[in-house]
Design a protein around this motif. Structure first.
Motif, PDB file in Angstrom:
ATOM      1  N   LEU A   1      62.819  73.279  54.893  1.00  0.00           N
ATOM      2  CA  LEU A   1      61.759  72.508  54.255  1.00  0.00           C
ATOM      3  C   LEU A   1      61.146  73.344  53.140  1.00  0.00           C
ATOM      4  O   LEU A   1      60.712  74.474  53.363  1.00  0.00           O
ATOM      5  CB  LEU A   1      60.680  72.136  55.280  1.00  0.00           C
ATOM      6  CG  LEU A   1      59.469  71.367  54.722  1.00  0.00           C
ATOM      7  CD1 LEU A   1      59.884  69.985  54.234  1.00  0.00           C
ATOM      8  CD2 LEU A   1      58.378  71.258  55.788  1.00  0.00           C
ATOM      9  N   VAL A   2      61.137  72.775  51.934  1.00  0.00           N
ATOM     10  CA  VAL A   2      60.525  73.444  50.791  1.00  0.00           C
ATOM     11  C   VAL A   2      59.626  72.445  50.071  1.00  0.00           C
ATOM     12  O   VAL A   2      59.674  71.239  50.327  1.00  0.00           O
ATOM     13  CB  VAL A   2      61.586  73.997  49.805  1.00  0.00           C
ATOM     14  CG1 VAL A   2      62.520  74.968  50.503  1.00  0.00           C
ATOM     15  CG2 VAL A   2      62.388  72.862  49.155  1.00  0.00           C
ATOM     16  N   ARG A   3      58.834  72.966  49.163  1.00  0.00           N
ATOM     17  CA  ARG A   3      57.973  72.100  48.373  1.00  0.00           C
ATOM     18  C   ARG A   3      58.461  72.128  46.929  1.00  0.00           C
ATOM     19  O   ARG A   3      58.919  73.168  46.444  1.00  0.00           O
ATOM     20  CB  ARG A   3      56.516  72.575  48.449  1.00  0.00           C
ATOM     21  CG  ARG A   3      55.518  71.539  47.974  1.00  0.00           C
ATOM     22  CD  ARG A   3      54.151  71.790  48.562  1.00  0.00           C
ATOM     23  NE  ARG A   3      53.340  70.580  48.494  1.00  0.00           N
ATOM     24  CZ  ARG A   3      52.192  70.427  49.114  1.00  0.00           C
ATOM     25  NH1 ARG A   3      51.708  71.410  49.869  1.00  0.00           N
ATOM     26  NH2 ARG A   3      51.507  69.312  49.015  1.00  0.00           N
ATOM     27  N   THR A   4      58.360  70.991  46.243  1.00  0.00           N
ATOM     28  CA  THR A   4      58.758  70.950  44.842  1.00  0.00           C
ATOM     29  C   THR A   4      57.865  71.887  44.038  1.00  0.00           C
ATOM     30  O   THR A   4      56.727  72.157  44.420  1.00  0.00           O
ATOM     31  CB  THR A   4      58.652  69.519  44.283  1.00  0.00           C
ATOM     32  OG1 THR A   4      57.314  69.030  44.479  1.00  0.00           O
ATOM     33  CG2 THR A   4      59.633  68.590  44.974  1.00  0.00           C
ATOM     34  N   THR A   5      58.383  72.364  42.924  1.00  0.00           N
ATOM     35  CA  THR A   5      57.639  73.346  42.141  1.00  0.00           C
ATOM     36  C   THR A   5      56.324  72.801  41.605  1.00  0.00           C
ATOM     37  O   THR A   5      55.390  73.564  41.372  1.00  0.00           O
ATOM     38  CB  THR A   5      58.492  73.851  40.965  1.00  0.00           C
ATOM     39  OG1 THR A   5      59.039  72.739  40.249  1.00  0.00           O
ATOM     40  CG2 THR A   5      59.639  74.717  41.473  1.00  0.00           C
TER      41      THR A   5
END
Length: 228
Positions: free
Chosen positions: A159-163
C-alpha cells in the motif's frame, strides 16, 4: 461530503474480500500471477493486442491497462473503490498488478483506516520502511514510501500513497517474476544505451538515402526541361 472512517472501512473491507477470496495472495480478481497474457486479457475484459511492449530484450516486458467492470449494485455507496489498474507481464506471464483507488471512494480515509480494512482480509501488515516505484514501468516512475505490506514467501501486496497525496495505490506482485522483470528491465536500459550510437548512425544513413532518392527523382523530372 467526506466519508468517515467508521462508515467507509467496512465497505472497503467488503470490496477487498470480494477481490481475493480467502486472502489468497497468488490471485487477484481471478487473475493469477504467472497466468499467460491471453488468459489474463480474457479475465480482464481486454485483448492481448491491447498490451504495449516496454522492452523487447533481453526479455519481453509488457503492460496492459485494465478498467474493472464491477457488478451493478443498488446502493452507490457500495460501488467498487478501484478506479483502474495496470497489468504487467514478464515474457507473457503476469508478474505485477498496480491498482489505483478512486479518490472519491477513499476520501477522508487515513492510511491507518486502509490498513485496518485491508488487514481484515490479509491479516496483520508489516511496515518495511522501504520505497517503491508505484508506476507500472519497471525501473521508472515516482518512488514513494511503502505504507504497509502484506506478504508470504511468494507474493507481496504494498500500500502506497500517490505523490500528490490525493489517493492510494496497491502494488501487487509475484516476488520471483517481479525480480526477473526488474533485472531484465535494467539490462534492457543498458542495451538500449549501448546501441544508441549505432542506431543514430543507421538513422542518419536512412535519412541520407531517402534524401538521395528524392533528389534523383527531381533530377529525372527537371533535367529534360532545363533551358539556359
Amino acid at each position: 461530503m467526506k466519508l468517515t472512517s467508521s462508515f467507509a472501512i467496512p465497505l472497503l473491507s467488503i470490496s477487498l474480500i470480494a477481490s481475493v477470496a480467502g486472502g489468497d495472495l497468488s490471485t487477484y480478481r481471478g487473475m493469477q500471477f504467472g497466468m499467460n497474457i491471453e488468459a489474463v486479457a480474457k479475465r480482464a475484459g481486454t485483448t492481448p493486442a491491447d498490451a504495449r511492449t516496454i522492452h523487447a530484450r533481453p526479455a519481453i516486458i509488457q503492460e496492459m491497462d485494465w478498467q474493472p467492470r464491477p457488478p451493478v449494485v443498488a446502493d452507490p455507496i457500495k460501488t467498487d473503490p478501484v478506479r483502474e489498474g495496470v497489468l504487467c507481464f514478464y515474457n507473457g506471464e503476469l508478474s505485477r498488478i498496480v491498482v489505483s483507488y478512486d479518490r472519491q471512494k477513499v476520501e477522508g480515509l487515513t492510511p491507518e483506516d486502509l490498513i485496518e480494512g485491508i488487514s481484515t482480509t490479509y491479516g496483520p501488515a508489516t511496515r518495511p520502511g522501504v520505497e517503491l516505484a508505484y508506476r507500472s514501468i519497471y525501473g521508472y516512475g515516482e518512488v514513494v514510501p511503502v505504507i504497509a505490506r502484506w506478504e508470504d514467501p511468494q507474493y507481496a501486496y504494498n500500500l502506497v500513497r500517490t505523490t500528490d497525496q490525493s489517493s492510494f495505490v496497491m502494488v501487487l506482485y509475484s516476488k520471483r517474476l517481479d525480480a526477473l522483470a526488474q533485472s531484465a528491465s535494467l539490462e534492457a536500459v543498458k542495451l538500449e544505451a549501448a546501441s544508441a550510437p549505432q542506431r543514430e548512425i543507421e538513422k542518419q544513413k536512412q535519412k541520407d538515402h531517402d534524401e538521395g532518392l528524392l533528389l534523383q527523382k527531381a533530377r529525372v523530372v527537371n533535367k529534360p526541361n532545363f533551358r539556359p
